[in-house]
Design an enzyme around this catalytic site. Sequence first.
Site, PDB file in Angstrom:
ATOM      1  N   CYS A 121     -99.369 -11.326 -38.778  1.00 33.51           N
ATOM      2  CA  CYS A 121     -98.395 -11.842 -37.830  1.00 33.51           C
ATOM      3  C   CYS A 121     -97.263 -10.826 -37.667  1.00 33.51           C
ATOM      4  CB  CYS A 121     -97.846 -13.155 -38.379  1.00 33.51           C
ATOM      5  SG  CYS A 121     -96.303 -13.654 -37.617  1.00 33.51           S
ATOM      6  N   GLU A 122     -97.011 -10.428 -36.437  1.00 35.65           N
ATOM      7  CA  GLU A 122     -95.981  -9.401 -36.229  1.00 35.65           C
ATOM      8  C   GLU A 122     -94.570  -9.959 -36.388  1.00 35.65           C
ATOM      9  OE1 GLU A 122     -96.586  -7.859 -32.295  1.00 35.65           O
ATOM     10  OE2 GLU A 122     -95.286  -9.343 -31.371  1.00 35.65           O
ATOM     11  N   HIS A 123     -94.437 -11.272 -36.445  1.00 38.03           N
ATOM     12  CA  HIS A 123     -93.106 -11.859 -36.612  1.00 38.03           C
ATOM     13  C   HIS A 123     -92.710 -12.025 -38.070  1.00 38.03           C
ATOM     14  CE1 HIS A 123     -94.471 -13.587 -32.600  1.00 38.03           C
ATOM     15  NE2 HIS A 123     -93.597 -12.653 -32.333  1.00 38.03           N
ATOM     16  N   HIS A 124     -93.700 -12.102 -38.954  1.00 39.01           N
ATOM     17  CA  HIS A 124     -93.388 -12.293 -40.375  1.00 39.01           C
ATOM     18  C   HIS A 124     -94.099 -11.302 -41.310  1.00 39.01           C
ATOM     19  CE1 HIS A 124     -92.724 -16.346 -38.519  1.00 39.01           C
ATOM     20  NE2 HIS A 124     -91.639 -16.281 -39.250  1.00 39.01           N
ATOM     21  N   GLN A 162    -101.683 -13.883 -32.090  1.00 40.58           N
ATOM     22  CA  GLN A 162    -103.079 -14.273 -31.851  1.00 40.58           C
ATOM     23  C   GLN A 162    -103.456 -14.254 -30.364  1.00 40.58           C
ATOM     24  OE1 GLN A 162    -104.463 -17.733 -33.990  1.00 40.58           O
ATOM     25  NE2 GLN A 162    -106.111 -18.085 -32.520  1.00 40.58           N
ATOM     26  N   HIS A 190    -102.626 -19.074 -39.971  1.00 43.13           N
ATOM     27  CA  HIS A 190    -101.460 -18.198 -40.064  1.00 43.13           C
ATOM     28  C   HIS A 190    -100.720 -18.505 -41.350  1.00 43.13           C
ATOM     29  CE1 HIS A 190    -101.277 -17.005 -35.636  1.00 43.13           C
ATOM     30  NE2 HIS A 190    -102.358 -17.739 -35.767  1.00 43.13           N
ATOM     31  N   CYS A 192     -97.854 -17.694 -42.143  1.00 43.61           N
ATOM     32  CA  CYS A 192     -96.450 -18.058 -41.900  1.00 43.61           C
ATOM     33  C   CYS A 192     -96.301 -19.529 -41.531  1.00 43.61           C
ATOM     34  CB  CYS A 192     -95.840 -17.158 -40.835  1.00 43.61           C
ATOM     35  SG  CYS A 192     -96.790 -17.061 -39.329  1.00 43.61           S
TER      36      CYS A 192
HETATM   37 ZN   LIG Z   1     -95.522 -15.606 -38.177  1.00 43.96          ZN
END
Ligand SMILES: [Zn+2]
Length: 232
Positions: A121-124, A162, A190, A192
């Site tokens: 995940c590029e956010h976490h 995704q 995920h 996260c």
């Molecule tokens: Zn994430």
Amino acid sequence: MKQRETSLNSPLNGHQHMEDMGDEHIPGSFETPLREDAFEMDDELKMELIEKHFREIMHVLGLDLSDDSLKGTPRRVAKMFVKEIFSGLNPKNKPEITLFENKYRYNEMLVEKDITFYSFCEHHFVPIWGKAHVAYISSGKVIGLSKLNRIVQYYARRPQVQERMTVQIANELKAVLDTEDVAVLIDAKHMCVAARGVQDTASSTVTAYYGGRFKNEATKQEFLRYLSPTGE
Ligand SMILES: [Zn+2]
């Protein structure tokens, strides 16, 4: 199992604060946001710098880097980032695709299902893992089956969203197979979502892309039937 389905054939709309986007895992675009100078540094230099910065992160967290168990970690992480889990950022690692003439079975659907992938995940920067199912209807050329796997792995090995990964795989299949008739379905978990935030361990996220003849309901249903456990 609870699932949310996202259809990716309609453009995304609406503006949200960037942080909200990250929290809700809404993708900004279907291109991975890379800088122009992304690959001016070679892998060796990238690993050296990541090692240095990761050591600093561990230090700030209060870890004792002189401990035998920890001291090799920054180098291992740096190598893993550049050579393995984020190697799909670099176009030089894109799989070379060879196509074959399709002399028989012309116009039939080919489904490659249950391609296991691991992404992040590029956010976490925590894992997204699951199965990708891809299909195409030959325009006269066929692709080696292992290459379908390699295309999925290439786009998985980068910080991802995704929805974007689904479209990137579909676009690549369309380009190499010279057809709009491709489908991609990804069913993933995920970390996260499972381990932090709402801590929902049972849910998975399904994203799908249907191009060309796969937009036709009967063709789409045929594809989805191949994916059901009984194959009916
Ligand atoms: Zn994430």
